[in-house]
Design a protein around this motif. Structure first.
Motif, PDB file in Angstrom:
ATOM      1  N   GLY A  75       0.810  -1.303   0.363  1.00  0.00           N
ATOM      2  CA  GLY A  75       0.016  -0.230  -0.131  1.00  0.00           C
ATOM      3  C   GLY A  75       0.614   0.793  -0.047  1.00  0.00           C
ATOM      4  N   THR A  76       2.263   1.096   0.108  1.00  0.00           N
ATOM      5  CA  THR A  76       2.970   2.615   0.708  1.00  0.00           C
ATOM      6  C   THR A  76       4.024   2.025   0.510  1.00  0.00           C
ATOM      7  OG1 THR A  76       3.351   2.514   3.286  1.00  0.00           O
ATOM      8  CG2 THR A  76       1.352   3.310   2.720  1.00  0.00           C
ATOM      9  N   ALA A  77       5.106   3.260   0.045  1.00  0.00           N
ATOM     10  CA  ALA A  77       6.345   3.479   0.066  1.00  0.00           C
ATOM     11  C   ALA A  77       7.461   3.112   1.043  1.00  0.00           C
ATOM     12  CB  ALA A  77       6.922   4.594  -0.311  1.00  0.00           C
ATOM     13  N   ASP A  78       7.098   3.376   1.646  1.00  0.00           N
ATOM     14  CA  ASP A  78       7.142   2.805   3.385  1.00  0.00           C
ATOM     15  C   ASP A  78       7.315   1.445   3.145  1.00  0.00           C
ATOM     16  OD1 ASP A  78       8.563   5.013   4.196  1.00  0.00           O
ATOM     17  OD2 ASP A  78       6.942   5.026   5.402  1.00  0.00           O
ATOM     18  N   GLU A  79       6.562   0.720   3.307  1.00  0.00           N
ATOM     19  CA  GLU A  79       6.040  -0.565   2.825  1.00  0.00           C
ATOM     20  C   GLU A  79       7.363  -1.723   2.056  1.00  0.00           C
ATOM     21  OE1 GLU A  79       1.618  -0.658   4.721  1.00  0.00           O
ATOM     22  OE2 GLU A  79       1.908  -1.318   2.050  1.00  0.00           O
ATOM     23  N   LEU A  80       7.051  -0.700   0.763  1.00  0.00           N
ATOM     24  CA  LEU A  80       7.706  -1.591  -0.578  1.00  0.00           C
ATOM     25  C   LEU A  80       9.388  -1.393   0.073  1.00  0.00           C
ATOM     26  CD1 LEU A  80       8.385  -2.433  -3.543  1.00  0.00           C
ATOM     27  CD2 LEU A  80       8.188   0.526  -4.174  1.00  0.00           C
ATOM     28  N   SER A  81       9.970  -0.189   0.877  1.00  0.00           N
ATOM     29  CA  SER A  81      11.069   0.242   0.780  1.00  0.00           C
ATOM     30  C   SER A  81      11.853  -1.212   1.405  1.00  0.00           C
ATOM     31  CB  SER A  81      11.890   1.415   1.348  1.00  0.00           C
ATOM     32  OG  SER A  81      11.258   1.605   1.887  1.00  0.00           O
ATOM     33  N   MET A  82      10.598  -1.587   2.777  1.00  0.00           N
ATOM     34  CA  MET A  82      10.772  -2.187   3.839  1.00  0.00           C
ATOM     35  C   MET A  82      10.959  -3.638   2.769  1.00  0.00           C
ATOM     36  SD  MET A  82      12.354  -2.553   7.483  1.00  0.00           S
ATOM     37  CE  MET A  82      11.860  -3.989   7.590  1.00  0.00           C
ATOM     38  N   MET A  83       9.963  -3.453   2.767  1.00  0.00           N
ATOM     39  CA  MET A  83      10.431  -5.522   2.254  1.00  0.00           C
ATOM     40  C   MET A  83      11.350  -5.581   0.920  1.00  0.00           C
ATOM     41  SD  MET A  83       7.810  -7.873   1.673  1.00  0.00           S
ATOM     42  CE  MET A  83       6.427  -7.748   2.253  1.00  0.00           C
ATOM     43  N   ARG A  84      11.576  -4.751   0.340  1.00  0.00           N
ATOM     44  CA  ARG A  84      12.773  -4.667  -0.029  1.00  0.00           C
ATOM     45  C   ARG A  84      14.189  -4.670   0.201  1.00  0.00           C
ATOM     46  NH1 ARG A  84      17.299  -1.382  -0.020  1.00  0.00           N
ATOM     47  NH2 ARG A  84      15.644   0.390   0.650  1.00  0.00           N
ATOM     48  N   ARG A  85      14.206  -4.731   1.639  1.00  0.00           N
ATOM     49  CA  ARG A  85      15.381  -4.834   2.517  1.00  0.00           C
ATOM     50  C   ARG A  85      15.222  -6.228   3.476  1.00  0.00           C
ATOM     51  NH1 ARG A  85      15.132  -0.310   6.954  1.00  0.00           N
ATOM     52  NH2 ARG A  85      16.514  -1.224   7.928  1.00  0.00           N
ATOM     53  N   VAL A  86      13.581  -6.881   3.272  1.00  0.00           N
ATOM     54  CA  VAL A  86      13.335  -7.547   3.972  1.00  0.00           C
ATOM     55  C   VAL A  86      14.202  -9.232   2.995  1.00  0.00           C
ATOM     56  CG1 VAL A  86      11.370  -9.432   4.327  1.00  0.00           C
ATOM     57  CG2 VAL A  86      11.175  -7.514   5.655  1.00  0.00           C
ATOM     58  N   PHE A  87      13.618  -8.475   1.286  1.00  0.00           N
ATOM     59  CA  PHE A  87      13.836  -9.125   0.419  1.00  0.00           C
ATOM     60  C   PHE A  87      15.304  -9.406   0.238  1.00  0.00           C
ATOM     61  CE2 PHE A  87       9.641  -9.396  -1.330  1.00  0.00           C
ATOM     62  CZ  PHE A  87       9.051 -10.726  -0.973  1.00  0.00           C
ATOM     63  N   ALA A  88      16.574  -9.027   0.326  1.00  0.00           N
ATOM     64  CA  ALA A  88      17.566  -8.849   0.576  1.00  0.00           C
ATOM     65  C   ALA A  88      18.445  -9.897   1.176  1.00  0.00           C
ATOM     66  CB  ALA A  88      18.398  -7.429   0.334  1.00  0.00           C
ATOM     67  N   VAL A  89      17.639 -10.319   2.521  1.00  0.00           N
ATOM     68  CA  VAL A  89      18.242 -10.857   3.484  1.00  0.00           C
ATOM     69  C   VAL A  89      17.993 -12.195   2.657  1.00  0.00           C
ATOM     70  CG1 VAL A  89      17.847 -12.058   6.095  1.00  0.00           C
ATOM     71  CG2 VAL A  89      17.429  -9.364   5.551  1.00  0.00           C
ATOM     72  N   MET A  90      17.049 -12.259   2.199  1.00  0.00           N
ATOM     73  CA  MET A  90      16.907 -13.946   1.767  1.00  0.00           C
ATOM     74  C   MET A  90      17.318 -13.970  -0.270  1.00  0.00           C
ATOM     75  SD  MET A  90      12.990 -14.909   2.372  1.00  0.00           S
ATOM     76  CE  MET A  90      11.937 -13.067   2.632  1.00  0.00           C
ATOM     77  N   GLY A  91      18.098 -13.455  -0.923  1.00  0.00           N
ATOM     78  CA  GLY A  91      19.280 -13.232  -2.045  1.00  0.00           C
ATOM     79  C   GLY A  91      18.698 -13.208  -2.562  1.00  0.00           C
ATOM     80  N   MET A  92      17.341 -12.355  -2.223  1.00  0.00           N
ATOM     81  CA  MET A  92      16.182 -11.617  -3.617  1.00  0.00           C
ATOM     82  C   MET A  92      16.338  -9.304  -3.903  1.00  0.00           C
ATOM     83  SD  MET A  92      13.250 -13.959  -2.270  1.00  0.00           S
ATOM     84  CE  MET A  92      11.990 -13.619  -3.193  1.00  0.00           C
ATOM     85  N   TYR A  93      16.501  -9.685  -4.906  1.00  0.00           N
ATOM     86  CA  TYR A  93      16.779  -8.140  -5.524  1.00  0.00           C
ATOM     87  C   TYR A  93      15.911  -7.521  -7.025  1.00  0.00           C
ATOM     88  CZ  TYR A  93      21.268  -9.655  -3.704  1.00  0.00           C
ATOM     89  OH  TYR A  93      21.274 -10.360  -1.889  1.00  0.00           O
ATOM     90  N   PRO A  94      15.081  -6.541  -6.505  1.00  0.00           N
ATOM     91  CA  PRO A  94      14.026  -6.082  -7.411  1.00  0.00           C
ATOM     92  C   PRO A  94      14.791  -6.062  -8.812  1.00  0.00           C
ATOM     93  CG  PRO A  94      15.459  -4.124  -6.566  1.00  0.00           C
ATOM     94  CD  PRO A  94      16.190  -5.387  -6.006  1.00  0.00           C
ATOM     95  N   VAL A  95      14.574  -6.719  -9.556  1.00  0.00           N
ATOM     96  CA  VAL A  95      14.128  -7.136 -11.286  1.00  0.00           C
ATOM     97  C   VAL A  95      13.362  -6.481 -12.280  1.00  0.00           C
ATOM     98  CG1 VAL A  95      15.352  -8.377 -13.875  1.00  0.00           C
ATOM     99  CG2 VAL A  95      16.208  -8.870 -10.809  1.00  0.00           C
ATOM    100  N   GLY A  96      13.042  -5.348 -13.331  1.00  0.00           N
ATOM    101  CA  GLY A  96      12.497  -5.342 -14.094  1.00  0.00           C
ATOM    102  C   GLY A  96      11.758  -4.526 -13.327  1.00  0.00           C
ATOM    103  N   TYR A  97      10.562  -3.827 -13.682  1.00  0.00           N
ATOM    104  CA  TYR A  97       9.619  -2.457 -13.277  1.00  0.00           C
ATOM    105  C   TYR A  97       8.647  -3.310 -14.692  1.00  0.00           C
ATOM    106  CZ  TYR A  97       6.603   1.189 -13.084  1.00  0.00           C
ATOM    107  OH  TYR A  97       6.107   2.460 -13.095  1.00  0.00           O
ATOM    108  N   TYR A  98       7.282  -3.059 -13.871  1.00  0.00           N
ATOM    109  CA  TYR A  98       5.634  -3.269 -15.265  1.00  0.00           C
ATOM    110  C   TYR A  98       4.875  -2.330 -14.617  1.00  0.00           C
ATOM    111  CZ  TYR A  98       8.692  -7.418 -15.377  1.00  0.00           C
ATOM    112  OH  TYR A  98       9.965  -9.121 -15.063  1.00  0.00           O
ATOM    113  N   ASP A  99       4.311  -1.807 -15.322  1.00  0.00           N
ATOM    114  CA  ASP A  99       3.901  -0.905 -15.813  1.00  0.00           C
ATOM    115  C   ASP A  99       2.239  -1.626 -15.656  1.00  0.00           C
ATOM    116  OD1 ASP A  99       1.388   1.893 -15.037  1.00  0.00           O
ATOM    117  OD2 ASP A  99       1.883   2.033 -17.328  1.00  0.00           O
ATOM    118  N   LEU A 100       1.559  -1.596 -14.806  1.00  0.00           N
ATOM    119  CA  LEU A 100       0.110  -2.306 -14.582  1.00  0.00           C
ATOM    120  C   LEU A 100      -1.026  -1.570 -15.400  1.00  0.00           C
ATOM    121  CD1 LEU A 100       0.827  -5.083 -12.903  1.00  0.00           C
ATOM    122  CD2 LEU A 100       0.736  -5.033 -15.708  1.00  0.00           C
ATOM    123  N   SER A 101      -0.913  -0.189 -14.594  1.00  0.00           N
ATOM    124  CA  SER A 101      -1.764   1.210 -15.116  1.00  0.00           C
ATOM    125  C   SER A 101      -1.993   0.804 -17.210  1.00  0.00           C
ATOM    126  CB  SER A 101      -1.216   2.301 -15.107  1.00  0.00           C
ATOM    127  OG  SER A 101      -0.386   3.199 -15.855  1.00  0.00           O
TER     128      SER A 101
END
Ligand code: OOG
Ligand code: NI
Length: 467
Positions: free
Chosen positions: A76-102
């Protein structure tokens, strides 16, 4: 003092995807049924195709073939997204690709958090398609503000998950006990909440704005909305679902059935209506229902170059222009015919795909005994080395997603209403600000893998030439 070794990020990711699978099977029994169908289809396919079995035995681990490959959440929010990025990094997962669904009538933009190194993908390829709601696309300003203030007060992460992310960032990893606790704590974020955060009246207004808005804003967390195992024969899974009492979406998204699979094919079963409850002004809970969670399957093919991807987009658009698939599936047959027809333009032969530079390949040395064409090695002439049989090539698997397919999956699970229109507004820059980092470009990544395989072959051949 002894220093405890860190658990490898790949192992944390494996434990996490196994825990998610177990939780989701318990929460959504139809998903367990889908997994059992996929396991049956995969073992029948391997029995019928010994050459496929041999190839997979070499490149993958057969016992894990039917495991989950991805899942999806909506934040829902940018804060949630950036925290989620840090969570996934601990598991070796990084953001690949940008998908605009609008552009496809869904008010989100997204990335996929995934492992990147080949060894990590082999160990466990689990990815999470992660969308961020774009309230800015909603017309109703008052509703937008209500949604914003609802989201502002929730915390989707447990205090222990936040603490462990900080520990991992500070120390460079997690020890065994912390890693196990991290998996358990992070799992909480993805759990289903059957008590809504909003009252029934706000829920309906959010729902009327867009079903997806209600799904993101109304609950205390981004419940995992589907998991997706890998199948070796997606057409057989699509055909087999009704026999297992699960209702498939109308057609398989992505390219049609082909000899040489490209990109990604996906299908899903329709989201289930689940009971939830709303708190009334009298403090009492009343019951209602919400539709969000489903199950999906995927079958992957070769990663395409920008040229191949442009051809894919062109033939897909051509088919969709002649028959626009309706969400209720009424014209699915006609759409699939148009698709097969327009894809006849896309070569269905590995060497043609390679020679026309439509796909990425990994090169390797053929068995020794071939004559060594010195000139071709000196001239770095890959074509000559392939033609003379010195080099072999294998398709590089596409590890990412497809926006048109993703929108099709979203829509078939948001109900059968006609697609809504939003102003087309891809905004990678905004997304990266919200994420707190840049997203990795998929094309560059596949090109690097191809190039590294070529360099490795040429170096090995150069040694043979001078020897
Ligand atoms: C995500 C849909 C996208 C896929 O496989 O393309 C996706 C969602 O419904 O939240 O998972
Ligand atoms: Ni999916």
């Amino acid at each position: 003092m002894t220093i405890e070794p860190f658990v490898c990020a790949d192992d944390i990711r494996s434990a996490f995807s196994a825990a998610m699978s177990e939780m989701y099977r318990k929460e959504v029994p139809a998903y367990g049924e889908l997994l059992s169908l996929v396991a049956d289809v995969n073992s029948a396919t391997l029995d019928n195709e010994p050459s496929l079995r041999n190839r997979l035995e070499r490149s993958d681990s057969l016992d894990r073939i039917s495991e989950e490959r991805h899942g999806a959440i909506r934040l829902g929010t940018a804060d949630e997204l950036s925290m989620m990025r840090r969570v996934f990094a601990v598991m070796g997962m990084y953001p690949v690709g940008y998908y605009d669904l609008s552009t496809a009538g869904v008010p989100v933009h997204s990335t996929a958090f995934r492992p990147i190194a080949d060894a990590s993908l082999k160990r466990n390829p689990f990815r999470v398609f992660t969308s961020l709601l774009r309230l800015d696309l909603l017309a109703d300003e008052a509703l937008r503000e209500e949604a914003r203030s609802t989201l502002a007060v929730r915390d989707i992460f447990t205090p222990a998950a936040r603490r462990l992310v900080e520990t991992a960032e500070r120390d460079g990893g997690l020890g065994e006990a912390d890693a196990a606790l991290f998996v358990a704590e992070v799992l909480e974020t993805f759990r289903w909440h059957d008590r809504a955060l909003v009252d029934v009246e706000l829920y309906h207004r959010l729902h009327d704005a867009h079903r997806l808005v209600a799904d993101v804003v109304s609950f205390n967390g981004p419940h995992i909305n589907h998991l997706t195992p890998r199948t070796l024969d997606i057409d057989a899974v699509q055909a087999g679902m009704p026999g297992r009492g699960i209702a498939p979406k109308a057609f398989v998204e992505g390219p049609p059935t082909r000899k040489c699979p490209i990109l990604l094919r996906q299908t899903s079963f329709k989201a289930l209506e689940e009971s939830i409850s709303f708190r009334g002004s009298d403090g009492l809970w009343t019951s209602g229902s919400h539709t969000a969670r489903f199950g999906e399957v995927e079958q992957r093919g070769i990663a395409l170059t920008p040229k191949g991807r442009a051809l894919y987009d062109h033939v897909l658009e051509k088919a969709r222009k002649s028959v626009r698939p309706t969400p209720d599936g009424a014209n699915a047959g006609a759409y699939l015919e148009a698709l097969a027809e327009s894809f006849s333009e896309f070569p269905d032969d590995w060497n043609a795909i390679r020679a026309q530079k439509l796909g990425y390949f990994s090169y390797s040395l053929a068995k020794p005994g071939k004559d060594m064409p010195r000139e071709a090695v000196a001239a770095r002439d890959i074509e000559a080395l392939v033609t003379t049989g010195v080099l072999e090539f294998d398709p590089i698997v596409y590890e990412d997603f497809l926006p048109v397919s993703a929108a099709g999956i979203f829509r078939s699970n948001l109900g059968d209403d006609d697609a809504q229109r939003f102003v087309e507004s891809p905004n990678l820059k905004l997304f990266e600000e919200q994420l707190g980092t840049t997203v990795i470009d998929g094309f560059e990544h596949y090109a690097r893998i191809e190039q590294a395989s070529i360099e490795a072959c040429l170096s090995a051949l150069a040694l043979q030439v001078t020897a």
